[in-house]
Every structure is written in structure tokens, then in C-alpha cells.
Design an enzyme around this catalytic site. Structure first.
Site, PDB file in Angstrom:
ATOM      1  N   GLU A  90       0.872  -1.170  -0.156  1.00  0.00           N
ATOM      2  CA  GLU A  90      -0.068  -0.015   0.157  1.00  0.00           C
ATOM      3  C   GLU A  90       0.996   1.288   0.020  1.00  0.00           C
ATOM      4  O   GLU A  90       2.036   1.152   0.470  1.00  0.00           O
ATOM      5  CB  GLU A  90      -0.903  -0.075   1.291  1.00  0.00           C
ATOM      6  CG  GLU A  90      -0.259  -0.402   2.433  1.00  0.00           C
ATOM      7  CD  GLU A  90      -1.182  -0.466   3.665  1.00  0.00           C
ATOM      8  OE1 GLU A  90      -1.880  -1.246   3.508  1.00  0.00           O
ATOM      9  OE2 GLU A  90      -1.135   0.286   4.650  1.00  0.00           O
ATOM     10  N   CYS A 103       3.577   8.495   0.506  1.00  0.00           N
ATOM     11  CA  CYS A 103       4.255   7.836   1.449  1.00  0.00           C
ATOM     12  C   CYS A 103       4.381   6.196   0.898  1.00  0.00           C
ATOM     13  O   CYS A 103       3.267   5.676   0.450  1.00  0.00           O
ATOM     14  CB  CYS A 103       3.245   7.664   2.852  1.00  0.00           C
ATOM     15  SG  CYS A 103       4.013   6.430   4.154  1.00  0.00           S
ATOM     16  N   CYS A 110       7.213  -6.666   7.484  1.00  0.00           N
ATOM     17  CA  CYS A 110       8.448  -5.851   8.082  1.00  0.00           C
ATOM     18  C   CYS A 110       8.835  -7.058   9.097  1.00  0.00           C
ATOM     19  O   CYS A 110       7.959  -7.669   9.840  1.00  0.00           O
ATOM     20  CB  CYS A 110       7.800  -4.641   8.599  1.00  0.00           C
ATOM     21  SG  CYS A 110       9.161  -3.729   9.552  1.00  0.00           S
ATOM     22  N   CYS A 114       7.736  -4.121  15.880  1.00  0.00           N
ATOM     23  CA  CYS A 114       6.940  -2.911  17.008  1.00  0.00           C
ATOM     24  C   CYS A 114       5.690  -3.191  17.080  1.00  0.00           C
ATOM     25  O   CYS A 114       4.875  -3.474  16.107  1.00  0.00           O
ATOM     26  CB  CYS A 114       7.132  -1.353  16.207  1.00  0.00           C
ATOM     27  SG  CYS A 114       8.744  -1.085  15.479  1.00  0.00           S
ATOM     28  N   CYS A 117       2.569  -1.666  15.449  1.00  0.00           N
ATOM     29  CA  CYS A 117       2.387  -1.402  13.896  1.00  0.00           C
ATOM     30  C   CYS A 117       1.673  -2.646  13.492  1.00  0.00           C
ATOM     31  O   CYS A 117       2.055  -3.689  13.691  1.00  0.00           O
ATOM     32  CB  CYS A 117       3.916  -1.340  13.429  1.00  0.00           C
ATOM     33  SG  CYS A 117       3.763  -0.994  11.516  1.00  0.00           S
ATOM     34  N   GLY A 157       7.436  -1.613   5.955  1.00  0.00           N
ATOM     35  CA  GLY A 157       8.786  -1.969   5.900  1.00  0.00           C
ATOM     36  C   GLY A 157       9.825  -1.070   6.538  1.00  0.00           C
ATOM     37  O   GLY A 157       9.403   0.049   6.920  1.00  0.00           O
ATOM     38  N   SER A 189      12.378   7.234   6.768  1.00  0.00           N
ATOM     39  CA  SER A 189      12.256   6.814   8.223  1.00  0.00           C
ATOM     40  C   SER A 189      12.681   5.593   8.723  1.00  0.00           C
ATOM     41  O   SER A 189      12.281   4.380   8.149  1.00  0.00           O
ATOM     42  CB  SER A 189      10.682   7.078   8.531  1.00  0.00           C
ATOM     43  OG  SER A 189      10.234   6.694  10.072  1.00  0.00           O
ATOM     44  N   SER A 212      12.443   6.773  14.436  1.00  0.00           N
ATOM     45  CA  SER A 212      11.410   6.214  15.087  1.00  0.00           C
ATOM     46  C   SER A 212      11.797   6.091  16.612  1.00  0.00           C
ATOM     47  O   SER A 212      11.985   4.883  16.748  1.00  0.00           O
ATOM     48  CB  SER A 212      10.563   5.030  14.481  1.00  0.00           C
ATOM     49  OG  SER A 212       9.832   5.396  13.402  1.00  0.00           O
ATOM     50  N   LEU A 213      11.813   7.201  17.216  1.00  0.00           N
ATOM     51  CA  LEU A 213      12.262   7.008  18.549  1.00  0.00           C
ATOM     52  C   LEU A 213      11.336   6.583  19.621  1.00  0.00           C
ATOM     53  O   LEU A 213      11.466   5.422  20.354  1.00  0.00           O
ATOM     54  CB  LEU A 213      12.938   8.241  19.018  1.00  0.00           C
ATOM     55  CG  LEU A 213      13.300   8.658  20.533  1.00  0.00           C
ATOM     56  CD1 LEU A 213      14.625   7.760  20.276  1.00  0.00           C
ATOM     57  CD2 LEU A 213      13.879   9.960  20.413  1.00  0.00           C
ATOM     58  N   HIS A 214      10.034   7.082  19.708  1.00  0.00           N
ATOM     59  CA  HIS A 214       9.097   6.549  20.491  1.00  0.00           C
ATOM     60  C   HIS A 214       9.030   6.368  21.898  1.00  0.00           C
ATOM     61  O   HIS A 214       8.328   6.005  22.438  1.00  0.00           O
ATOM     62  CB  HIS A 214       8.367   5.508  19.998  1.00  0.00           C
ATOM     63  CG  HIS A 214       7.950   5.273  18.206  1.00  0.00           C
ATOM     64  ND1 HIS A 214       7.657   6.673  17.779  1.00  0.00           N
ATOM     65  CD2 HIS A 214       8.194   4.518  17.346  1.00  0.00           C
ATOM     66  CE1 HIS A 214       7.393   6.255  16.630  1.00  0.00           C
ATOM     67  NE2 HIS A 214       7.807   5.073  16.326  1.00  0.00           N
ATOM     68  N   ASN A 288      -2.442   5.339  15.986  1.00  0.00           N
ATOM     69  CA  ASN A 288      -3.422   4.732  15.491  1.00  0.00           C
ATOM     70  C   ASN A 288      -3.811   3.532  16.027  1.00  0.00           C
ATOM     71  O   ASN A 288      -3.071   2.553  16.131  1.00  0.00           O
ATOM     72  CB  ASN A 288      -3.423   4.852  13.880  1.00  0.00           C
ATOM     73  CG  ASN A 288      -3.210   6.157  13.066  1.00  0.00           C
ATOM     74  OD1 ASN A 288      -4.237   6.967  13.266  1.00  0.00           O
ATOM     75  ND2 ASN A 288      -2.456   6.373  12.428  1.00  0.00           N
ATOM     76  N   CYS A 331       0.002   2.828   8.307  1.00  0.00           N
ATOM     77  CA  CYS A 331       1.044   1.573   8.306  1.00  0.00           C
ATOM     78  C   CYS A 331       0.129   0.258   8.160  1.00  0.00           C
ATOM     79  O   CYS A 331       0.087  -0.422   9.099  1.00  0.00           O
ATOM     80  CB  CYS A 331       1.917   1.524   9.288  1.00  0.00           C
ATOM     81  SG  CYS A 331       3.229   2.859   8.936  1.00  0.00           S
TER      82      CYS A 331
HETATM   83  N1  SAH Z   1      10.282   1.067   9.745  1.00  0.00           N
HETATM   84  C1  SAH Z   1      10.221   2.568   9.502  1.00  0.00           C
HETATM   85  C2  SAH Z   1       9.457   3.056   8.684  1.00  0.00           C
HETATM   86  C3  SAH Z   1       8.079   2.333   8.641  1.00  0.00           C
HETATM   87  S1  SAH Z   1       7.164   3.006   9.993  1.00  0.00           S
HETATM   88  C4  SAH Z   1      10.192   3.262  10.943  1.00  0.00           C
HETATM   89  O1  SAH Z   1      10.052   2.520  11.787  1.00  0.00           O
HETATM   90  O2  SAH Z   1      10.335   4.424  11.020  1.00  0.00           O
HETATM   91  C5  SAH Z   1       6.725   4.544   9.783  1.00  0.00           C
HETATM   92  C6  SAH Z   1       6.145   5.299  10.975  1.00  0.00           C
HETATM   93  O3  SAH Z   1       4.860   5.115  11.483  1.00  0.00           O
HETATM   94  C7  SAH Z   1       7.032   4.969  12.046  1.00  0.00           C
HETATM   95  O4  SAH Z   1       7.233   5.963  12.936  1.00  0.00           O
HETATM   96  C8  SAH Z   1       6.105   4.162  13.162  1.00  0.00           C
HETATM   97  O5  SAH Z   1       6.511   3.888  14.247  1.00  0.00           O
HETATM   98  C9  SAH Z   1       4.745   4.640  12.681  1.00  0.00           C
HETATM   99  N2  SAH Z   1       3.545   3.596  13.053  1.00  0.00           N
HETATM  100  C10 SAH Z   1       3.569   2.584  12.757  1.00  0.00           C
HETATM  101  N3  SAH Z   1       2.448   1.925  13.333  1.00  0.00           N
HETATM  102  C11 SAH Z   1       1.718   3.273  13.727  1.00  0.00           C
HETATM  103  C12 SAH Z   1       0.392   3.479  14.443  1.00  0.00           C
HETATM  104  N4  SAH Z   1      -0.276   2.215  14.705  1.00  0.00           N
HETATM  105  N5  SAH Z   1       0.315   4.547  14.792  1.00  0.00           N
HETATM  106  C13 SAH Z   1       1.074   5.547  14.644  1.00  0.00           C
HETATM  107  N6  SAH Z   1       2.378   5.343  14.165  1.00  0.00           N
HETATM  108  C14 SAH Z   1       2.544   4.312  13.728  1.00  0.00           C
END
Ligand code: SAH
Length: 343
Positions: A90, A103, A110, A114, A117, A157, A189, A212-214, A288, A331
Site C-alpha cells: 500500500e 508515503c 516488516c 514494533c 504497528c 517496511g 524513516s 522512530s524514537l518513540h 492509530n 501503516c
Molecule cells: N520502519 C520505519 C518506517 C515505517 S513505520 C520506521 O520505523 O520508521 C513509519 C512510522 O509509522 C514509524 O514512526 C512508526 O513507528 C509509525 N507507526 C507505525 N504504526 C503506527 C500506528 N499504529 N500509529 C501511529 N504510528 C505508527
């Protein structure tokens, strides 16, 4: 069959030589593929019929056809594509005041794992080729009749886990004889693969790096990001500093806000310490909800409190506007619901 759309002009020249054709054919073919964007050799009308036949025997032209496209009330369009081997990916086209941004996905699935995700639930299926990533841009431009000015490699991915194809894609899409987008308008990213960040710094491609620090510390990060066990925040930020030194590009720290997990005032203070003194920008992303997981988005109040603390500490911070939430634009969500047969 050779994937001709993934080749750069020099490689095409070599191919032409290998089939006994003059090298200048490469420029013609490159332009047919990347400017006029035809999907068959027969449309390459300045090539002889016999050459067109020869090419068709040896090379294939990757094309994506949407099996579904959904338009959100905010104008966001989500595309679902079936690849030649039946896999589904997608991409999302977003329209802002300053232009159109896409995007793109870099892998089918992947393997980063995480926990919040949707892309990672069934693990990695396979890497995308450069032409499959490129086609997400071309096909969105074609079907929506727009010119894309920004690309974010932020779909399904982990781009650093498909490094060579992603770099090939960036070079092709920014090729002056092709789409010619500025690499400065491309964001990559990553969840923080240190060797990938270090390598990218030396690539001579100053894309915007988003991390993607989080989480503000390794302990919290490890609870929902398995990659945190491989690389510490300290190591990752060092790599980001190196990236900034090499490219002068300000790094973006993405911070998905999960209720009760990483959204406390103490987390905001800790994050301020990490971001303080660095040339960076923090993007808060209200998470999300995905149906397979119990994580819940932080409340509005918590998000604004969190943001205020960062601002008080003079950190450059924004809250990412959610787009396309009515069409499962986050995602991997649409792909999953398609595969489960419930959309
Ligand atoms: N693997 C890479 C790029 C893909 S994810 C990465 O980790 O950056 C792209 C972004 O979307 C990342 O910051 C990821 O943490 C975020 N993401 C994934 N699932 C999400 C969700 N359910 N809600 C909000 N952000 C999300």
C-alpha cells in the site's frame, strides 16, 4: 527477465552494449520509462520494431495496478497494489497546501516487530525492488493527475533492512533525466538501525532522516520495539549526530504517543534531555489504534501537556495531523484488512 525500470542509465548503457546496440539507446529507453512512463516496449516508437522485440524478450517493465484505491474525506488517497507475484502493498497520497506528498512502502511486511504497528504482524514477506517502490510514485501521479513534490519512505517496511533497493530508488527518483525530485524532499524513516544510518550518511544523498524514537529511554523502548535490544538510544543518537554532521540535515524524531506507556510528564522531560542541544525536530504522532493490539492513543490532554513540556524546554515540536483515518491509512492497516477479506 531483467527488471529494466530498476536500472540507471549507465547500467542501461551496459545492457545495450551487451546486446549489440549503441549506448545512446539507453538514454532513449530511460526517458520512455521514467519521463513518458510507458508500460510496453511497443510504445517506444523511436526504436525499431526488431529492437523492441529484442527488448521484450529480455527485459520486463514493472507496473503497478491498484486493486483498490480509497479516497478519504480529507483528500488523502490510499492505494492498494498487487505485485506480479500476488503480494499486496500500500501507499498513501496526501495533499497539503504546499503540494502532494506520497508515503511509499519499502517491503512487503516488516520484521522489526514494533508492537503497535500493523505492518509487522506477519513478519517480513519480501523486499520491494527499486522499480516497485518507484512505481508507487509514478502510479499515484498518473492515476490522480498530480505532481508529487515530497516522498516519505514511511509506509510498510524498514528501509534500512532493504538498503540497496531503497538507495537505488532514491537515486532513480531524483535522477535529473527522470522524475528529478530533489533528495531534500525525500524523507527516510527508520526504527534506528545504526549501521544503516552510518552508511546513509556517506551516500552523498542528503535526504531527511526521521528516527522512530518513540521512547525516552531504552527500558521503555524495549517493551514495544524489539530493535531497541540491538541498538541503544545512545548509539542511535550518535549515529544521527553523525548524519547531521555529514549532511547538515536536521533529523526528525518521531514519537508515537501511546496511552500510559510513553506519554507521562517524566517521559517528556527525559525526551527533552535527548533532543536538547541537538539539531532536531520532534514530531508527536497520536498512535492509530490497530485492532490486533491493545495499545491506545494518548488523550488530547496528555498530548498537549507533553508538547508544552517540550516547548518549555525549547524543543522544536509539532503534533502530526492524522490524515485518512477514515480509510485505514495507517501503516499496514488496509493491506491487512484486504488480506483478511473484510474491506
Ligand atoms: N520502519 C520505519 C518506517 C515505517 S513505520 C520506521 O520505523 O520508521 C513509519 C512510522 O509509522 C514509524 O514512526 C512508526 O513507528 C509509525 N507507526 C507505525 N504504526 C503506527 C500506528 N499504529 N500509529 C501511529 N504510528 C505508527
Amino acid at each position: 527477465m531483467i527488471d529494466i525500470k530498476s536500472l540507471n542509465e549507465d547500467e542501461l548503457k551496459n545492457e545495450m552494449r551487451s546486446i549489440g546496440e549503441p549506448a545512446f539507446r539507453a538514454g532513449q529507453i530511460f526517458s520512455w520509462l521514467h519521463v513518458k512512463r510507458v508500460n510496453s516496449f511497443d510504445e517506444m516508437t523511436d526504436l525499431s520494431k526488431s529492437l523492441r522485440n529484442k527488448l521484450a524478450e529480455r527485459y520486463e517493465i514493472t507496473a503497478l495496478a491498484a486493486v483498490r484505491s480509497l479516497k478519504s474525506s480529507d483528500g488523502t488517497v490510499k492505494f492498494l497494489y498487487k505485485l506480479s507475484d500476488g503480494q499486496v502493498i500500500e501507499s498513501v497520497l496526501m495533499t497539503y497546501k504546499h503540494g502532494h506528498s506520497i508515503c511509499v512502502s519499502s517491503q512487503v511486511g516488516c520484521r522489526m516487530g514494533c508492537a503497535f504497528c500493523a505492518s509487522t504482524i506477519d513478519g517480513l514477506v519480501r523486499n520491494l525492488t527499486a522499480s516497485e517502490i518507484l512505481e508507487q510514485v509514478y502510479e499515484a501521479e498518473r492515476s490522480c493527475e498530480v505532481t508529487i513534490s515530497n516522498i516519505v519512505i514511511m509506509g510498510s517496511g524498514e528501509p534500512m533492512d532493504n538498503y540497496d533497493n531503497v538507495i537505488r530508488f532514491i537515486r532513480l527518483v531524483s535522477d535529473k533525466k527522470g522524475k528529478n525530485i530533489s533528495v531534500r524532499n525525500i524523507t527516510l524513516s527508520t526504527c534506528g538501525i545504526v549501521p544503516g544510518i552510518m552508511k546513509l550518511a556517506d551516500e552523498g544523498l542528503p535526504v531527511t532522516l526521521a528516527l522512530s524514537l518513540h521512547a525516552p529511554d531504552d527500558e521503555i523502548r524495549k517493551t514495544f520495539m524489539p530493535v531497541a535490544k540491538a541498538f541503544s538510544i545512545e548509539e542511535i543518537l550518535k549515529a544521527c549526530d553523525h548524519y547531521f554532521e555529514k549532511t547538515s540535515r536536521r533529523v526528525t524524531f518521531e514519537y508515537s504517543m501511546i496511552d500510559g506507556v510513553n506519554d507521562s510528564p517524566a517521559c517528556a522531560e527525559k525526551l527533552s534531555k535527548l533532543a536538547g542541544g541537538r539539531n532536531c525536530h520532534v514530531n508527536l504522532i497520536p498512535i492509530n489504534k490497530i485492532k490486533e493490539r491493545s495499545f491506545v492513543r494518548s488523550g488530547e490532554d496528555n498530548i498537549s501537556k507533553f508538547k508544552n513540556i517540550l516547548e518549555k524546554n525549547r524543543i522544536n515540536v509539532t503534533i502530526r495531523r492524522s490524515m485518512g483515518t477514515d480509510i485505514d491509512a495507517a501503516c499496514g492497516q488496509l493491506r491487512r484488512s484486504f488480506m483478511e477479506g473484510d474491506t
